[in-house]
Design a protein around this motif. Structure first.
Motif, mmCIF file in Angstrom:
data_model
loop_
_atom_site.group_PDB
_atom_site.id
_atom_site.type_symbol
_atom_site.label_atom_id
_atom_site.label_comp_id
_atom_site.label_asym_id
_atom_site.label_seq_id
_atom_site.Cartn_x
_atom_site.Cartn_y
_atom_site.Cartn_z
ATOM 1 N N SER A 246 -17.331 -35.272 -57.011
ATOM 2 C CA SER A 246 -18.548 -34.466 -56.970
ATOM 3 C C SER A 246 -18.366 -33.220 -57.817
ATOM 4 C CB SER A 246 -18.846 -34.051 -55.529
ATOM 5 O OG SER A 246 -17.770 -33.251 -55.033
ATOM 6 N N GLU A 248 -17.038 -30.702 -56.746
ATOM 7 C CA GLU A 248 -17.030 -29.578 -55.801
ATOM 8 C C GLU A 248 -15.704 -29.607 -55.021
ATOM 9 O OE1 GLU A 248 -19.421 -27.097 -54.986
ATOM 10 O OE2 GLU A 248 -20.381 -27.518 -56.896
ATOM 11 N N ARG A 296 -24.686 -22.087 -61.736
ATOM 12 C CA ARG A 296 -23.657 -22.241 -60.702
ATOM 13 C C ARG A 296 -22.919 -20.924 -60.471
ATOM 14 N NH1 ARG A 296 -23.539 -27.318 -63.077
ATOM 15 N NH2 ARG A 296 -23.502 -29.064 -61.621
ATOM 16 N N VAL B 50 -26.955 -35.378 -56.731
ATOM 17 C CA VAL B 50 -25.796 -34.790 -56.056
ATOM 18 C C VAL B 50 -24.983 -33.995 -57.085
ATOM 19 C CG1 VAL B 50 -23.717 -35.253 -54.704
ATOM 20 C CG2 VAL B 50 -25.681 -36.763 -54.498
ATOM 21 N N GLY B 51 -24.640 -32.756 -56.737
ATOM 22 C CA GLY B 51 -23.774 -31.960 -57.603
ATOM 23 C C GLY B 51 -24.489 -31.267 -58.754
ATOM 24 N N GLU B 52 -25.813 -31.425 -58.872
ATOM 25 C CA GLU B 52 -26.536 -30.787 -59.974
ATOM 26 C C GLU B 52 -27.460 -29.688 -59.443
ATOM 27 O OE1 GLU B 52 -26.182 -31.192 -63.224
ATOM 28 O OE2 GLU B 52 -24.559 -32.626 -62.810
ATOM 29 N N LEU B 104 -28.022 -26.374 -54.703
ATOM 30 C CA LEU B 104 -27.160 -27.480 -55.128
ATOM 31 C C LEU B 104 -26.669 -28.230 -53.892
ATOM 32 C CD1 LEU B 104 -24.514 -27.467 -57.952
ATOM 33 C CD2 LEU B 104 -23.996 -28.563 -55.784
ATOM 34 N N HIS B 106 -24.039 -30.766 -52.607
ATOM 35 C CA HIS B 106 -22.781 -31.259 -53.138
ATOM 36 C C HIS B 106 -22.353 -32.582 -52.522
ATOM 37 C CE1 HIS B 106 -21.682 -28.696 -49.708
ATOM 38 N NE2 HIS B 106 -20.663 -29.529 -49.532
#
Lengths: 391, 133
Positions: A246, A248, A296, B50-52, B104, B106
């Motif tokens: 992911s 993350e 981000r 997911v993750g964006e 976001l 995740h």
């Protein structure tokens, strides 16, 4: 008299037919959709808007030369390639990296690094070029000092020429600018490191295309392991997408003690260093005027739950690398699977349904998971030596 | 989606809500409401990955016609008891229109988005679930 061989023949026939029919497990439409998400491979090339030489041939070539150049280090002996070795999946095979001293973390592979958004085990870097500055300066890694890269670019005729081709002007007098440009060329090169297609990719493409014969070439053990991975074991909660990450952070119960009384705070520390870095994307060296790539960095929040979290590693080429985890504490893939099978729930302090829980796998299930993980490996093409900078 | 469309029809038939600008510009989105508030929103980009990172484009209305404020937008995964690793900012665009930037998700699974809205003294929390695959 004749009966016996006949019986044998038909038995043989049954056996062969049975094996063939068994080469493809039953895959539900839902499972096929899930498998599809782990591709296609390879992805399209990276273009990082924060780095003006990203994706440019001159930038990539300069970067490859710099990557292999030990003169960037304080004692002239260590280059990026000392720890990130092409023949070792861009890592070093050690549990903990060794620079001027032994570090507390393992050298991560650089495969597919250009597609990430957070860099380092703790995500202290928000761009590939910012992350590439750290080893140049870190006294435990290359210990180059802030002026070393600039002096090298100005003093070496071939590098100066390569710099001019990449950046459009001869190396100037601003040392910090040249340090950043060195890192941007390094990043342009690193982003070209894309891992090869694997048996998993052939299976995934065949399955999605409805090509049963193609799909049935994928070993049964790997198929069963993949079913576990996307099913009961829930590995794809974190190891998702074509790169199996992911991007993350997570805590899977790997001890974070570095030595008695000292811990690696992981993501919590990384976010502190990110905010303090003059080279983060909110600073003046971001080449993207739109600011789109700063989302981000602007919105990430530092929370106490970040303590002891580490970045979810991608899993391509994983069987060829190792040892595993941020501190190299698990030696083999079998050890990794045993960890997920037996991890102590007490260590995972979670109030809800835990993301990682002891799976209690049978020996066969463990072997299947390992077989699946190994199907994410392939032999990379040998790398030719880089062309000269200015022939 | 069908449900949202049906809801829209129902709500537009109720005169008090009729003035609320539900059009978010792409002919799609979700509508949620309580006794006092009506909220329409859609992600930007339309597909959450997911993750964006993504933003939410929102319109907030009240039954009384009073102007409403969007105080906060957040999201969490109730099953796993964790939130997002990111904190969105809210920009008021006037006329009950807002943009929450910097979301976001995740992880795949069920995410509950929470909206804190206020008109005058009383504030309220509206929620909406999204299953992310």
């Amino acid at each position: 008299m004749i009966r016996f061989p006949l019986l044998l023949l038909s038995l043989l026939g049954l056996w062969a037919g049975g094996v063939f029919a068994q080469q493809l497990l039953d895959w539900t439409p839902e499972e096929i959709r899930t498998v599809e998400k782990h591709g296609p491979w390879p992805p399209s090339p990276v273009r990082d808007p924060s780095n003006k030489v990203s994706g440019t041939p001159a930038g990539i070539l300069l970067g490859e030369h710099l990557f292999n150049d030990p003169r960037l280090s304080g004692d002239g002996r260590v280059s990026c390639a000392t720890c990130h070795q092409a023949g070792r999946e861009w890592s070093d095979g050690l549990a903990r990296a060794r620079g001027t001293v032994e570090l507390d973390r393992r050298t991560p592979s650089l495969w597919n690094i250009g597609y990430l958004h957070w860099f380092g085990w703790d995500g202290a870097g928000d761009s590939l070029w910012a992350q590439s500055i750290r080893p140049l300066l870190d006294p435990r890694e290359m210990n180059g000092g802030p002026a070393r890269a600039a002096e090298l670019l100005r003093g070496d005729a071939a590098l100066a020429c390569g710099y001019e081709k990449a950046f459009g002007s001869a190396p100037g007098t601003d040392d910090e600018r040249l340090l950043v440009d060195t890192a941007k060329a390094l990043a342009a090169f690193e982003a070209t490191l894309v891992s090869p297609r694997t048996p998993f990719d052939d299976f995934r493409d065949a399955l999605v295309a409805g090509n049963r014969e193609g799909a049935s070439r994928y070993p049964l053990a790997a198929q069963r392991g993949l079913k576990l991975f996307i099913g009961d074991a829930n590995c794809n909660l974190c190891h998702l997408g074509p790169r199996f990450t992911s991007g993350e952070f997570g805590d899977i119960g790997i001890p974070f003690f570095v030595r008695p009384g000292e811990v690696d705070p992981g993501r919590l520390g990384g976010l502190g260093r990110l905010a303090a870095s003059p080279f983060n994307l909110l600073g003046k060296y971001n080449d993207d005027a739109t600011g789109n790539n700063t989302r981000r960095t602007r919105h990430v929040q530092r929370q106490h739950t970040n303590f002891g979290e580490f970045r979810v590693p991608g899993l391509r080429q994983v069987g060829r690398s190792g040892p595993y985890m941020h501190n190299g504490s698990l030696a083999t893939l079998e050890d990794v699977v045993r960890h997920y099978s037996e991890v102590s729930p007490d260590r995972l302090h979670s109030d809800g349904i835990p993301l990682v829980r002891p799976l209690g796998l049978t020996a066969e299930q463990s072997a299947d998971l390992v077989a699946f993980l190994r199907s994410l490996d392939a032999e990379p093409l040998a790398r030719p030596r880089p062309a000269p900078l200015c022939p | 989606m069908k449900l949202a469309v049906a809801l829209l029809g129902f709500l537009l038939a109720t005169p008090a809500w009729a003035d609320c600008p539900l059009d978010l510009g792409r002919g799609t989105g979700w509508v949620i409401y309580s006794d006092h508030y009506l909220l329409a929103f859609r992600p930007d980009p339309l597909r959450i990955e997911v993750g964006e990172p993504f933003a939410l484009v929102l319109n907030v209305c009240t039954k009384s016609g009073e102007p409403a404020e969007l105080l906060a937008v957040d999201a969490n995964m109730p099953e796993h008891r964790h939130g997002m690793n990111y904190r969105p900012d809210i920009v008021a665009k006037g006329d009950g229109r807002f943009r929450a930037e910097g979301m976001l998700f995740h992880m795949p699974g069920r995410w509950e988005i929470t909206f804190d809205v206020r008109a005058g003294e009383e504030s309220e929390r509206l929620t909406h679930d999204i299953i992310l695959k």
